[in-house]
Design a protein around this motif. Structure first.
Motif, PDB file in Angstrom:
ATOM      1  N   GLN A 201       0.888  -1.200  -0.006  1.00 13.84           N
ATOM      2  CA  GLN A 201      -0.019  -0.087  -0.191  1.00 13.84           C
ATOM      3  C   GLN A 201       0.886   1.516   0.023  1.00 13.84           C
ATOM      4  O   GLN A 201       0.513   2.161  -0.715  1.00 13.84           O
ATOM      5  CB  GLN A 201      -0.947   0.071   1.176  1.00 13.84           C
ATOM      6  N   ASN A 202       1.946   1.281   0.951  1.00 17.16           N
ATOM      7  CA  ASN A 202       2.812   2.411   0.962  1.00 17.16           C
ATOM      8  C   ASN A 202       3.631   2.469  -0.315  1.00 17.16           C
ATOM      9  O   ASN A 202       3.838   3.603  -0.927  1.00 17.16           O
ATOM     10  CB  ASN A 202       3.833   2.426   2.031  1.00 17.16           C
ATOM     11  N   VAL A 369       1.751  17.022   8.451  1.00 15.25           N
ATOM     12  CA  VAL A 369       2.263  16.685   6.978  1.00 15.25           C
ATOM     13  C   VAL A 369       2.922  15.436   7.105  1.00 15.25           C
ATOM     14  O   VAL A 369       3.844  14.982   7.962  1.00 15.25           O
ATOM     15  CB  VAL A 369       3.037  17.834   6.468  1.00 15.25           C
ATOM     16  N   ASP A 370       2.530  14.614   6.126  1.00 17.33           N
ATOM     17  CA  ASP A 370       3.287  13.477   5.789  1.00 17.33           C
ATOM     18  C   ASP A 370       4.639  13.615   5.109  1.00 17.33           C
ATOM     19  O   ASP A 370       4.877  13.613   3.880  1.00 17.33           O
ATOM     20  CB  ASP A 370       2.378  12.144   4.928  1.00 17.33           C
ATOM     21  N   LEU A 371       5.821  13.890   6.086  1.00 17.47           N
ATOM     22  CA  LEU A 371       6.913  13.987   5.527  1.00 17.47           C
ATOM     23  C   LEU A 371       7.753  12.687   4.924  1.00 17.47           C
ATOM     24  O   LEU A 371       8.840  12.982   4.278  1.00 17.47           O
ATOM     25  CB  LEU A 371       7.905  14.581   6.587  1.00 17.47           C
ATOM     26  N   PHE A 372       7.152  11.676   4.970  1.00 19.01           N
ATOM     27  CA  PHE A 372       8.066  10.399   4.146  1.00 19.01           C
ATOM     28  C   PHE A 372       7.384  10.454   2.727  1.00 19.01           C
ATOM     29  O   PHE A 372       8.007   9.452   2.203  1.00 19.01           O
ATOM     30  CB  PHE A 372       7.464   9.281   4.935  1.00 19.01           C
ATOM     31  N   LEU A 390      13.300   7.713   1.330  1.00 16.15           N
ATOM     32  CA  LEU A 390      14.031   6.524   0.984  1.00 16.15           C
ATOM     33  C   LEU A 390      14.188   5.746   2.369  1.00 16.15           C
ATOM     34  O   LEU A 390      14.278   4.727   2.510  1.00 16.15           O
ATOM     35  CB  LEU A 390      15.544   6.980   0.638  1.00 16.15           C
ATOM     36  N   ALA A 391      14.293   6.833   3.374  1.00  9.82           N
ATOM     37  CA  ALA A 391      14.414   6.212   4.780  1.00  9.82           C
ATOM     38  C   ALA A 391      13.175   5.276   5.297  1.00  9.82           C
ATOM     39  O   ALA A 391      13.309   4.181   5.847  1.00  9.82           O
ATOM     40  CB  ALA A 391      14.529   7.345   5.831  1.00  9.82           C
ATOM     41  N   LYS A 392      11.988   5.719   4.902  1.00  7.01           N
ATOM     42  CA  LYS A 392      10.694   5.133   5.259  1.00  7.01           C
ATOM     43  C   LYS A 392      10.911   3.569   4.665  1.00  7.01           C
ATOM     44  O   LYS A 392      10.443   2.500   4.880  1.00  7.01           O
ATOM     45  CB  LYS A 392       9.736   6.180   4.688  1.00  7.01           C
ATOM     46  N   SER A 393      11.157   3.718   3.084  1.00  7.79           N
ATOM     47  CA  SER A 393      11.271   2.749   2.431  1.00  7.79           C
ATOM     48  C   SER A 393      12.231   1.553   2.977  1.00  7.79           C
ATOM     49  O   SER A 393      11.793   0.223   3.143  1.00  7.79           O
ATOM     50  CB  SER A 393      11.612   2.735   0.975  1.00  7.79           C
ATOM     51  N   ILE A 402       9.480   3.709  11.844  1.00  5.97           N
ATOM     52  CA  ILE A 402      10.311   4.868  11.850  1.00  5.97           C
ATOM     53  C   ILE A 402       9.171   6.090  12.097  1.00  5.97           C
ATOM     54  O   ILE A 402       7.999   6.130  11.922  1.00  5.97           O
ATOM     55  CB  ILE A 402      10.865   5.205  10.321  1.00  5.97           C
ATOM     56  N   ASN A 403       9.899   7.173  12.743  1.00  7.89           N
ATOM     57  CA  ASN A 403       8.676   8.155  13.209  1.00  7.89           C
ATOM     58  C   ASN A 403       9.709   9.501  13.419  1.00  7.89           C
ATOM     59  O   ASN A 403      10.563   9.585  13.758  1.00  7.89           O
ATOM     60  CB  ASN A 403       8.015   7.787  14.902  1.00  7.89           C
ATOM     61  N   LEU A 404       8.700  10.440  13.048  1.00 10.23           N
ATOM     62  CA  LEU A 404       9.077  11.746  13.425  1.00 10.23           C
ATOM     63  C   LEU A 404       8.281  12.855  14.079  1.00 10.23           C
ATOM     64  O   LEU A 404       7.004  12.910  13.622  1.00 10.23           O
ATOM     65  CB  LEU A 404       9.290  12.556  11.810  1.00 10.23           C
TER      66      LEU A 404
END
Length: 431
Positions: A201-202, A369-372, A390-393, A402-404
């Motif tokens: 989905q992502n 905001v979805d920063l990923f 790229l970090a999220k993937s 992963i979280n901000l």
């Protein structure tokens, strides 16, 4: 051509073989036990008769004679024998079975009692018992077959349900599997499938945004280049003006090259996800990255503070993906942290596994905001907006979280967190 194996057929075959063996062994033991008990009873009965005769008593010392007493034959015989012994044997004559007992009567004169009893009714009874056991075994085996078929269907049903749910999914209609409808034995499989569904989905969501964003990001500099060239060609200009126009075009081309390079990094990362996982000490890896970025922080007039616990944390993962995440966190933290401020790189253990945090003193983020997502930028610093994507993937490929978030300790800044699942790791004792 390889032949596919059926788990259900193997299960049925093994269950039927084991059940048949168990039924056969149990029935045989039961029959032999019944046979021995009856024969022991008949033997004890003959010995009792012989003892009464040897003690000069009545053969049967109760009020009424048993029904089978008339089938008893008693003789006095002479045998030459060195030892006193009781001998019992069975023989068949004229379709009748007899049980014979040789019992010492007068050992000095080698005189023995020979008691013969017709046990044909007993043999007939044992034959009936054997037939009944055989019939019961057949009925029991048929019940086992029915039970095995029913059980195998019941065990295969969750797999069929999972297959049905997955077969009805597509990129536009993807739903996670409901865990409360799955037996607990299939829960790990369902969780793995849900994890894959979430990744797909992502992937679908971000790939669409990536394509749209790439087209938008490349369209703008191309339009600028075209406009500059058109303006330049309208009238004759001096050499300096042509040089300035070409430099502007080259600058725009460089920006486009940066976008293309980041898009190529996405392809390289997808290849890195297929790399063979390695066992690595995550804490040692973090110390190495900290040493690399300490020099960069000092050159920019900033401080990198480290605090790692536990001392050792072994994990099996793709080091390239972990490096991409940590490097992106530290680069962003140093980019947005002003001079004379500090960035914190720390680790600790929690219920999920190992928690890695990079904390800066920058301007913070807009958490709505979805920063990923690709090409999402925030702050007043330049960038393409693909680093966090790229970090999220990479985190999804590692099965990590992963979280901000913004800092909650009264200081402006951002907290970037990576959680590595301890179920995929081996935690060593602290030194």
């Amino acid at each position: 051509m390889s032949r596919q194996q059926s788990i259900r057929k193997n299960f049925l075959f093994q269950l039927l073989i084991s059940s048949a063996s168990l039924i056969f062994i149990f029935s045989s033991l039961l029959y032999f036990y019944i046979e021995k008990s009856i024969y022991d009873e008949k033997k004890d009965e003959l010995i009792h008769y012989a003892q009464n005769i040897s003690n000069y008593k009545a053969v049967y010392d109760f009020g009424e004679l048993p029904d089978n007493f008339l089938s008893l034959s008693i003789e006095v015989i002479s045998l030459v024998s060195d030892t006193e012994h009781i001998e019992v044997y069975e023989k068949t004559e004229n379709k009748k079975t007899y049980l014979t007992l040789i019992y010492p009567f007068d050992s000095k004169n080698d005189v023995y009692l020979k008691l013969i009893k017709d046990i044909s009714p007993t043999k007939h009874l044992l034959k009936k018992i054997l037939n009944y056991i055989f019939i019961i075994n057949i009925v029991g085996f048929l019940l086992v077959i029915l039970y095995a078929i029913t059980l195998s269907k019941m065990l295969v049903t969750p797999i069929k349900q999972l297959s049905h749910d997955l077969a009805n999914m597509n990129e536009h209609l993807m739903r996670p599997i409901q865990m409360d409808e799955i037996p607990q034995e299939f829960a790990p499989l369902a969780r793995t499938i849900n994890h894959l569904i979430a990744r797909i989905q992502n992937f679908v969501k971000y790939q669409k945004e990536l394509f749209i964003g790439t087209a938008h990001e490349l369209k703008t500099p191309l339009a600028v280049i075209k406009l500059k060239n058109q303006v330049t060609l309208i009238k004759k200009r001096s050499v300096e003006e042509y040089i300035e126009a070409i430099n502007t075009t080259n600058k725009t081309v460089d920006e486009m090259n940066i976008i293309v390079s980041n898009i190529l990094n996405i392809g390289r990362q997808e290849g890195a996800q297929l790399d063979k996982p390695q066992q690595v000490d995550v804490i040692s890896f973090l110390k190495q990255k900290a040493n690399d970025f300490k020099l960069l922080a000092e050159n920019e007039g900033k401080t990198l503070e480290i605090n790692f616990t536990p001392d050792v944390f072994m994990a099996t993962l793709q080091v390239g993906l972990l490096n991409q995440i940590i490097q992106n966190f530290l680069q962003n933290a140093l980019k947005f942290t002003p001079e004379d401020k500090k960035v914190i790189l720390q680790s600790s253990q929690d219920d999920f596994g190992l928690l890695i945090e990079v904390i800066d003193e920058g301007c913070g983020i807009d958490e709505s905001v979805d920063l990923f997502a690709p090409f999402k930028r925030q702050g007043n610093k330049s960038g393409v907006g693909l680093g966090l994507f790229l970090a999220k993937s990479a985190a999804d490929a590692l099965g990590a979280r992963i979280n901000l978030t913004n800092r909650d300790d009264g200081i402006d800044g951002t907290r970037a967190c990576l959680q590595i699942n301890s179920q995929l790791s081996c935690i060593l004792p602290q030194k």
